[in-house]
Design an enzyme around this catalytic site. Structure first.
Site, mmCIF file in Angstrom:
data_model
loop_
_atom_site.group_PDB
_atom_site.id
_atom_site.type_symbol
_atom_site.label_atom_id
_atom_site.label_comp_id
_atom_site.label_asym_id
_atom_site.label_seq_id
_atom_site.Cartn_x
_atom_site.Cartn_y
_atom_site.Cartn_z
ATOM 1 N N HIS A 1 6.996 -7.286 -2.492
ATOM 2 C CA HIS A 1 6.856 -6.655 -1.170
ATOM 3 C C HIS A 1 7.830 -7.273 -0.166
ATOM 4 O O HIS A 1 7.706 -7.049 1.033
ATOM 5 C CB HIS A 1 5.432 -6.858 -0.628
ATOM 6 C CG HIS A 1 4.366 -6.103 -1.365
ATOM 7 N ND1 HIS A 1 4.493 -4.783 -1.742
ATOM 8 C CD2 HIS A 1 3.122 -6.487 -1.781
ATOM 9 C CE1 HIS A 1 3.386 -4.400 -2.360
ATOM 10 N NE2 HIS A 1 2.545 -5.406 -2.401
ATOM 11 N N LYS B 1 0.807 -1.229 0.000
ATOM 12 C CA LYS B 1 0.000 0.000 0.000
ATOM 13 C C LYS B 1 0.840 1.280 0.000
ATOM 14 O O LYS B 1 0.398 2.325 0.471
ATOM 15 C CB LYS B 1 -1.003 0.026 1.171
ATOM 16 C CG LYS B 1 -1.857 -1.231 1.314
ATOM 17 C CD LYS B 1 -2.432 -1.722 -0.004
ATOM 18 C CE LYS B 1 -3.487 -0.798 -0.586
ATOM 19 N NZ LYS B 1 -3.960 -1.281 -1.915
ATOM 20 N N SER C 1 -4.701 2.375 4.766
ATOM 21 C CA SER C 1 -4.870 1.762 3.452
ATOM 22 C C SER C 1 -4.797 0.237 3.543
ATOM 23 O O SER C 1 -5.568 -0.486 2.900
ATOM 24 C CB SER C 1 -3.796 2.293 2.499
ATOM 25 O OG SER C 1 -4.027 1.842 1.195
#
Length: 296
Positions: A109, A49, A139
């Site tokens: 990620h 995010k 988020s």
């Protein structure tokens, strides 16, 4: 009906080397760990995010010299495969990448210590995008709610506690950003900030151009800035994840592209939560030269 053992909805996380992972991602870990990087691979890395899709679209447009038709050739998750992605019945990130022609553009990620070592051995270029911890918390909470591969987030209060403790997928935000910030000192890493791109996208896109040895005319840059504005991307089915089945991501719960602003945390944090978060933040970031803006 799902085959037995393939239902991924709200599965508990699995731990790999101390880091919590989405269960089906963890089940495919051997493929990720043994991934063979190529010297011309370009990696975009973020904590979830932090603007991953945004910067992926920017870079894909740069590589296609601003040709928006070419970037509509397929969904963003096909154009920029997600290295550790694995969901039953859909090609994994590693499967998509093995057959992809060079140069490959790859999303991850992963925390720095879990990145497959062949990326370092090949001296691959990495664009790391960081975003302030409070906006990420909000988020990520809404993303947990709509993306059912995650465990149930519970209430905002419950999720915030887990986030602060690093008990969310991909682990602690603090550890992630600090380790990548340190790594930039001796590796081929461009470290960008979500808030800086929001403030002056053209300036930050120029940094990306320089980093990947590309040159574009000003009018193409302006076109990229326009095409990658939040308003445009939210409507772009090749970028907004609306083609993912509702069984995996439920856009009725929350759109994948929700607000894309700096400072939305102020609409969600209570005064008490904010004070507690700030105390924890000071403790965790003590000694780091990394500085964030929590609003513009």
């Amino acid at each position: 009906m799902e085959k037995e053992g393939t239902d991924i909805t709200r599965s508990p996380m699995k731990i790999i080397q101390g880091i919590p992972f989405i269960k089906c991602f963890a089940d495919n870990w051997a493929e990720v760990e043994s991934f063979q990087a190529r010297p011309d691979d370009l990696l975009i890395c973020t904590y979830p995010k932090a603007g991953t899709t945004w910067v992926s679209e920017i870079v894909d447009l740069i590589l296609n010299k601003g040709d928006t038709e070419k970037t509509k050739r397929d969904a963003i998750y096909i154009r920029v495969p997600f290295l550790e992605f694995a969901v039953p019945g859909i090609p994994t990130g590693t499967e998509l990448l093995v057959n992809a022609p060079s140069p490959r553009f790859i999303k991850t990620h992963l925390p720095v210590q879990l990145l497959p070592k062949t990326f370092w051995e090949n001296n691959c270029k990495v664009i790391y995008v960081a975003r302030n911890a409070k906006d990420i918390a909000v988020s990520y909470y809404f993303f947990y709610k709509m993306a059912k591969v995650h465990p149930d987030p519970g209430t905002w209060e419950m999720f915030l506690d887990k986030y602060i403790a690093g008990e969310v997928c991909f682990g602690s935000w603090y550890d992630h950003v600090k380790a990548w910030w340190e790594k930039r000192k001796d590796k081929n890493i461009l470290f960008l900030f979500f808030e800086d791109i929001k403030e002056d996208p053209k300036r930050e896109i120029r940094k990306i151009l320089q980093f990947i040895d590309k040159d574009l005319e000003d009018e193409i840059l302006d076109k990229i800035v326009h095409h990658t504005s939040f308003k445009e991307m939210k409507q772009n089915i090749a970028a907004n994840y609306s083609t993912i089945p509702n069984t995996v991501m439920d856009h009725n719960v929350s759109p994948f592209m929700r607000k894309g602003i700096a400072g939305d945390w102020k609409n969600h944090f209570t005064v008490a939560q904010n004070e507690r978060f700030d105390e924890d933040y000071e403790r965790n970031m003590a000694g780091s030269s990394l500085q964030f803006r929590t609003e513009l």
